[in-house]
Design a protein around this motif. Structure first.
Motif, mmCIF file in Angstrom:
data_model
loop_
_atom_site.group_PDB
_atom_site.id
_atom_site.type_symbol
_atom_site.label_atom_id
_atom_site.label_comp_id
_atom_site.label_asym_id
_atom_site.label_seq_id
_atom_site.Cartn_x
_atom_site.Cartn_y
_atom_site.Cartn_z
ATOM 1 N N THR A 192 62.086 144.868 -27.733
ATOM 2 C CA THR A 192 62.573 145.202 -26.396
ATOM 3 C C THR A 192 64.046 145.583 -26.451
ATOM 4 O OG1 THR A 192 63.140 142.892 -25.938
ATOM 5 C CG2 THR A 192 60.928 143.626 -25.310
ATOM 6 N N ARG A 193 64.505 146.177 -25.366
ATOM 7 C CA ARG A 193 65.935 146.441 -25.212
ATOM 8 C C ARG A 193 66.369 146.008 -23.818
ATOM 9 N NH1 ARG A 193 66.535 153.057 -25.016
ATOM 10 N NH2 ARG A 193 64.774 153.521 -23.625
ATOM 11 N N SER A 209 61.538 153.376 -20.919
ATOM 12 C CA SER A 209 60.775 152.301 -21.554
ATOM 13 C C SER A 209 61.705 151.266 -22.183
ATOM 14 C CB SER A 209 59.851 152.886 -22.627
ATOM 15 O OG SER A 209 59.189 151.857 -23.330
ATOM 16 N N VAL A 210 61.413 149.995 -21.919
ATOM 17 C CA VAL A 210 62.210 148.908 -22.491
ATOM 18 C C VAL A 210 61.388 148.091 -23.481
ATOM 19 C CG1 VAL A 210 63.763 148.743 -20.517
ATOM 20 C CG2 VAL A 210 61.648 147.414 -20.525
ATOM 21 N N VAL A 211 60.153 148.522 -23.746
ATOM 22 C CA VAL A 211 59.279 147.822 -24.691
ATOM 23 C C VAL A 211 58.637 148.844 -25.627
ATOM 24 C CG1 VAL A 211 57.267 146.335 -24.984
ATOM 25 C CG2 VAL A 211 58.782 145.987 -23.041
ATOM 26 N N GLU A 212 58.689 148.594 -26.914
ATOM 27 C CA GLU A 212 58.007 149.421 -27.910
ATOM 28 C C GLU A 212 57.003 148.552 -28.655
ATOM 29 O OE1 GLU A 212 60.721 151.318 -30.569
ATOM 30 O OE2 GLU A 212 60.870 153.130 -29.348
ATOM 31 N N LYS A 213 55.839 149.119 -28.943
ATOM 32 C CA LYS A 213 54.791 148.380 -29.647
ATOM 33 C C LYS A 213 54.288 149.187 -30.840
ATOM 34 C CE LYS A 213 53.085 145.984 -25.508
ATOM 35 N NZ LYS A 213 51.893 145.689 -24.676
ATOM 36 N N VAL A 245 69.822 151.471 -19.385
ATOM 37 C CA VAL A 245 69.318 150.553 -20.408
ATOM 38 C C VAL A 245 70.151 150.674 -21.675
ATOM 39 C CG1 VAL A 245 66.957 150.591 -19.526
ATOM 40 C CG2 VAL A 245 67.651 152.250 -21.262
ATOM 41 N N SER A 246 70.117 149.629 -22.496
ATOM 42 C CA SER A 246 70.858 149.628 -23.748
ATOM 43 C C SER A 246 70.242 150.624 -24.730
ATOM 44 C CB SER A 246 70.844 148.218 -24.352
ATOM 45 O OG SER A 246 71.390 148.219 -25.647
ATOM 46 N N ALA A 247 71.080 151.259 -25.505
ATOM 47 C CA ALA A 247 70.595 152.203 -26.519
ATOM 48 C C ALA A 247 70.093 151.476 -27.760
ATOM 49 C CB ALA A 247 71.703 153.182 -26.901
ATOM 50 N N LYS A 248 70.464 150.212 -27.929
ATOM 51 C CA LYS A 248 70.090 149.446 -29.120
ATOM 52 C C LYS A 248 68.855 148.592 -28.838
ATOM 53 C CE LYS A 248 71.928 146.180 -32.509
ATOM 54 N NZ LYS A 248 73.095 145.363 -32.916
ATOM 55 N N TRP A 249 67.892 148.688 -29.729
ATOM 56 C CA TRP A 249 66.666 147.900 -29.605
ATOM 57 C C TRP A 249 66.835 146.568 -30.327
ATOM 58 C CZ3 TRP A 249 62.393 149.215 -26.751
ATOM 59 C CH2 TRP A 249 62.329 150.528 -26.283
ATOM 60 N N GLY A 250 66.120 145.546 -29.882
ATOM 61 C CA GLY A 250 66.111 144.259 -30.549
ATOM 62 C C GLY A 250 65.217 144.273 -31.774
#
Length: 313
Positions: A136-137, A152-156, A114-119
């Motif tokens: 997301t990332r 995890s690809v989603v943070e809330k 997965v990408s290290a950078k978050w959107g």
């Protein structure tokens, strides 16, 4: 039959046996083709019942007269008496335990990346009040063939929506039809002056008789308005000119003596939040217009020295 005839017969029988045995070996070799994942070119993700092949049932030994003990679909009995069993080439077979023998060799596991950078954070899920927003990332490479799953690809996080609807006034449209009658705040102190105090001497008796039941016992409050319209009659060099012009923000104070008990303890013409209502400058002939309530502050007094401060009558 002579010796030569017997030898010829023995040769014919031996040749037939060789052909039979050789044909059996060829049949077994041919039947091996199509077994396992590699021969079918299958490496499927998830659970896929169509992603299947066959394998020999190694739990059965026909030479000892054993019966097959493994379960599965029977595909035939052409491989030296050993039964073919259905096996699968999907990643779910790792959990279900029904993979073909060559699945792990042919379908190499691929770990997720997965990408290290978050959107950026998205909008709050609630227009008004407590809600949730997320970011997301990107998945660069998905997990395959039982490889390491994605992190995890989603943070809330919690958020609060501020786009709240304005509550409708208890009196409905009545307040929208009212006109706020105002005078400069500099004229307001007379209501607190002992000279005009209605609770002194004989005036107290008159007040108690005529107004005591209408008195509201609460401190004054301030209302902030944005002037949206002002007539030309307001344009002059006196104290009204700078205070009541289109686009100006003014403060209107609702004092205790101007509160109406029958209106719920409020001033007449105080307006409705974020709605346009009318105003009228009592001491300035031909000066009137419209304004929009921006906010209301309890236990507040407008600056009596400011040209943009007024009191409601």
């Amino acid at each position: 039959m002579g010796p030569s005839g017997g030898a010829a017969m023995l040769f014919v029988v031996s040749a037939a046996v060789f052909l039979l045995v050789g044909g059996g070996l060829q049949s077994a070799a041919a039947s091996a083709v199509g077994q396992g994942c590699k021969s079918r070119g299958f490496c499927c993700q998830g659970k896929n019942n169509t992603c299947r092949s066959t394998r020999l049932d190694h739990t059965r030994d026909p030479g000892n007269g054993d019966q097959a003990t493994a379960t599965g679909d029977k595909e035939g009995d052409d491989d030296g008496g050993r039964e073919k069993k259905t096996c699968f080439c999907d990643s779910a077979c790792l959990d279900l335990g029904d993979c073909c023998d060559d699945y792990r060799r042919f379908c190499k596991p691929v770990d997720c990346a997965v990408s290290a950078k978050w959107g950026d954070w998205g909008e709050c899920s609630a227009r008004c009040g407590l809600g949730v927003k997320q970011r997301t990332r990107r998945v660069i490479r998905p997990s395959m063939n039982g490889g390491k799953p994605c992190d995890s690809v989603v943070e809330k996080i919690a958020c609060e929506g501020v786009n709240c609807k304005v509550a409708r006034a208890p009196e409905g449209l009545e307040q929208l039809a009212e006109t706020g009658k105002i005078i400069p705040a500099s004229y307001g102190p007379w209501r607190k002056s002992k000279l005009y105090d209605p609770f002194r001497d004989i005036r107290k008796n008159l007040f108690d008789y005529y107004r005591s039941k209408e008195t509201v016992n609460r401190p004054p409050y301030c209302i902030r308005f944005l002037v949206t319209e002002a007539t030309p009659g307001c344009n002059s060099t006196d104290q009204w000119s700078s205070g009541l012009t289109k686009g100006s923000e003014v403060c209107a104070e609702c004092q205790t003596m101007a509160m109406h008990k029958q209106l719920g303890g409020r001033c007449l013409g105080q307006g409705v939040l974020l709605r346009e209502t009318r105003w009228n400058a009592v001491l300035k002939s031909g000066c009137h217009g419209k304004w929009t309530m921006q906010s209301r502050t309890e236990e507040c007094q407008c600056d009596k020295e400011s040209a943009t401060s007024f009191i409601l009558l």
